[in-house]
Write a protein that holds these residues in place. Structure first.
Motif: not given
Length: 714
Positions: A168-172, A351-355, A422-429
């Motif tokens: 993962d490349s997100n800083p969090g 950012d982005p908030f992904t799941l 598959r559910i791909a979430l990015s933010g509220n989308a």
């Protein structure tokens, strides 16, 4: 052709670069996926690590992929063998490596851990591999339980994988990629937090993962960067770990890299041969007696007793000052970043908030990404556990609505009955894809996903397909054959084994009734799912079909069959005649055909066969006689206008359409080498009688030409 899954880089059965056939998916991460494949050339089984398309053009990730390829120069049994990077014609970059068949240490952790004796064996083996990599200036930097596999389940055959691609490349996120840091918080050495890594960082990670695997859980590094920095400056808690594994872990995970074994060879010596003794920061390796096993404890000689030194645990000399200074820089720098907004107060920002939540066909569900609270993490983890799956979730903050967690949990509940999803979430989308063979479920779920209230706070883009994903060709052939009632039905363009999800099904041939065609279409639609179904069958009638089944498999020879109107002589190219009309039929012998015998018959919709040539009034059907010395094309009239039939007192056959039997009739021209029947056939006979005679014929049939004549009401 097999369609790619909407959530997968490759599909089972894909052939990459005319060499590698995809057999199974082994794992998925945020940036890459790992597949098992087989070389079509050598038959060798390999693993392919594929970089997702959105990262295949990113120089940072390509650098890491090329860095991982560089490990191919290292030849050691404890390191997975790498071959080369390749790029498909669609731009996907993938790395080819040996397939290691075994169980990962992460699986051992999940199962409750491993014994100290086995872990000492693993430590020695992995140290060997690290030493080989370090000798070529290659540092792993991301060593963790999930990238050590026990080949065949044997601790003595541990293999290191995954040199260079982070998840993962997100800083969090747990794994960070960038100029400053790569590694998982739980296993990364303290110096990696400030962007420094060398061979001793891998030694720290090995010690941390050995501790995690022994206890069956990863070390707790805290919930935010400040806690991570604070805890990394402290030794790991190894209470309860038996010797000599405890001392090995204590040495390997010393916060100061200078206090660790300086090489992987040193660590291997500790794992194999002795217990470290700490006396004024000196390390002494006590050899293990000959024949002793890795799990046995060696009692060191009693150290010389001396008075307590109040400075014994203080950093000494310039080295101590540098260690404190370096740690101060890390802490102050992190604190500055914290208060400056790089690390927000509380949870880190994603950012982005992904799941991503997914379940492949025949596999267990997996959830990976960010969630805003422990309550949501527990709910999602529970949903995955219910399906026998797992969750790898990170608490974080992001640009999401207050109902995000409720919506996600509702959405997962909704799609879990699907065979795959598959559910791909990015933010509220939320992009929701899935597949089911159940038509009722498909209808219900499609309607539910269109309801904005089904998952509050989320903007859903659904695409639920009706399966199956792969439909065996043999299953379709069997269904079609079971409904055929007028000869064989064919499947033009059918693949060799399976109809892919975007491969249409087409059926050609003849059927005896419109009801058969409808039944065929309905049965195919019932098993085809979302595949288009095209039934291009010609509807004949039972009479024609009965004779069709008995007709020889002979090619056409180019005999022309022409229709005209008996009362006017006008041509009727359509072959369609209304009640009361008088069809006239002419047959033209091609110029090149000068020998053989002709049989011209009309099979009407009522089940009767009329023999137009030969018959009692025209018994000689030799082509030479019919030509009567003429060359070139010769036209013969075989059905006459009514007026000519009356004038000849019925010697010339004529037809008039009535409303007793409307539909399709077939005019057939059969050329034979000899007269295949023993004597003349009656002018009129049943279709069954004629079919039987064809089956009992005495000679070969050279050609068969035919044309349909249609009778209809005005």
């Amino acid at each position: 052709m097999k369609p790619p899954r909407s959530d997968a880089i490759f599909q089972i059965g894909d052939l990459l670069n005319n060499t590698y056939r995809i057999e199974a998916i082994l794992g998925r991460g945020g940036t890459s996926e790992v597949y098992r494949a087989r070389s079509e050339i050598s038959g060798h089984k390999v693993a392919l690590k594929a970089l997702r398309s959105e990262f295949s053009g990113n120089d940072d990730f390509l650098f890491l992929m090329n860095r991982e390829e560089a490990i191919r120069e290292v030849r050691h049994d404890a390191i997975v063998r790498y071959f080369h990077n390749q790029r498909t014609d669609t731009g996907v970059v993938f790395l080819v490596m040996d397939h290691v068949d075994g169980v990962g240490l992460d699986r051992k952790m999940a199962e409750g851990g491993m014994s100290a004796e086995d872990l000492l064996t693993v430590a020695a083996r992995v140290s060997e591999g690290l030493a080989a990599a370090h000798a070529r200036n290659i540092t792993h930097r991301d060593l963790s339980p999930d990238n050590i596999i026990l080949r065949g389940g044997d601790p003595a055959d541990a293999v290191i994988i995954d040199f260079g691609i982070a998840k993962d490349s997100n800083p969090g996120a747990e794994t960070i990629v960038g100029n400053e840091f790569a590694g998982k918080y739980a296993y990364a050495a303290p110096e990696q937090l400030s962007g420094h890594a060398d061979a001793r960082s891998d030694i720290y990670a090995l010690g941390a993962l050995l501790l995690a695997t022994f206890r069956g859980r990863a070390p707790d590094m805290g919930a935010n960067p400040m806690e991570v920095i604070t805890r990394k400056a402290q030794p790991l808690d190894t209470a309860g770990v038996p010797e000599p594994l405890k001392s090995l872990i204590d040495l390997a995970t010393a916060p100061d890299p200078d206090d660790r074994p300086q090489t992987a060879e040193d660590l291997r010596a500790i794992a194999l041969g002795g217990v470290p003794l700490n006396d004024d920061h000196a390390t002494v390796i006590v050899p293990r007696p000959s024949g002793q096993h890795a799990g046995e404890t060696v009692m060191p000689a009693a150290p010389v007793s001396k008075a307590p030194d109040p400075k014994a645990h203080a950093p000494k000399g310039r080295k101590g000052v540098l260690v404190i200074a370096a740690l101060a820089v890390v802490v102050l720098g992190a604190a500055g970043a914290w208060f400056g907004g790089l690390f927000p107060r509380g949870l880190p920002i994603a950012d982005p908030f992904t799941l991503n939540v997914a379940q492949a066909a025949g596999a267990s569900p997996v959830a990976q990404g960010f969630v805003p609270s422990q309550a949501v993490a527990d709910a999602v983890t529970g949903q995955m556990s219910k399906g026998g799956g797992s969750a790898d979730l990170t608490l974080a903050r992001g640009d999401i609505g207050p109902d995000w967690g409720t919506g996600v949990v509702s959405l997962i509940d909704l799609v879990m009955p699907l065979e795959e999803y598959r559910i791909a979430l990015s933010g509220n989308a939320a992009t929701v894809t899935g597949l089911t063979d159940d038509r009722t479920l498909h209808t219900t779920l499609t309607a539910a996903l269109a309801d904005a209230a089904i998952a509050p706070g989320l903007e859903i883009s659904p695409s639920i397909e009706l399966g199956p994903r792969f439909l065996p060709v043999d299953r379709v052939r069997a269904l079609v054959a079971g409904l055929a009632d007028c000869g064989e039905l064919t499947l033009p363009g059918a693949p060799a084994t399976d109809f892919g999800h975007d491969t249409g099904i087409a059926v050609l041939g003849r059927v005896a009734a419109p009801e058969t065609r409808s039944a065929l279409r309905d049965a195919l639609i019932d098993i085809a799912g979302s595949r288009p179904v095209q039934v291009e069958t010609e509807v004949l009638n039972p009479t024609l079909c009965t004779v069709d089944a008995a007709l020889p498999d002979a090619p056409p020879a180019g005999f022309d069959i022409a229709f005209s109107q008996g009362d006017t002589g006008a041509d009727n190219p359509s072959g369609r005649f209304l009640v009361g009309e008088n069809p006239v039929i002419d047959v033209t012998i091609p110029a090149a055909i000068t020998d053989g015998f002709l049989l011209v018959s009309a099979l009407d919709v009522s089940g009767n066969v009329f023999h137009l040539l030969p018959n009692l009034s025209r018994p000689d059907n030799s082509i030479a006689t019919l030509r009567n010395g003429q060359t070139g094309p010769v036209t013969l009239r075989v059905a006459w206008p009514l007026a000519d039939s009356v004038a000849s007192e019925g010697e010339k056959i004529a037809f008039q359409v009535d409303d007793s039997a409307l539909g399709k009739s077939r005019i057939m021209v059969i050329r034979m080498a000899d007269d295949i029947f023993n004597g003349l056939r009656p002018t009129t006979e049943s279709a069954e009688s004629f079919a039987h005679a064809l089956g009992e014929r005495s000679g070969p049939v050279l050609s068969l030409d035919s044309r349909i004549l249609v009778t209809a009401a005005p």
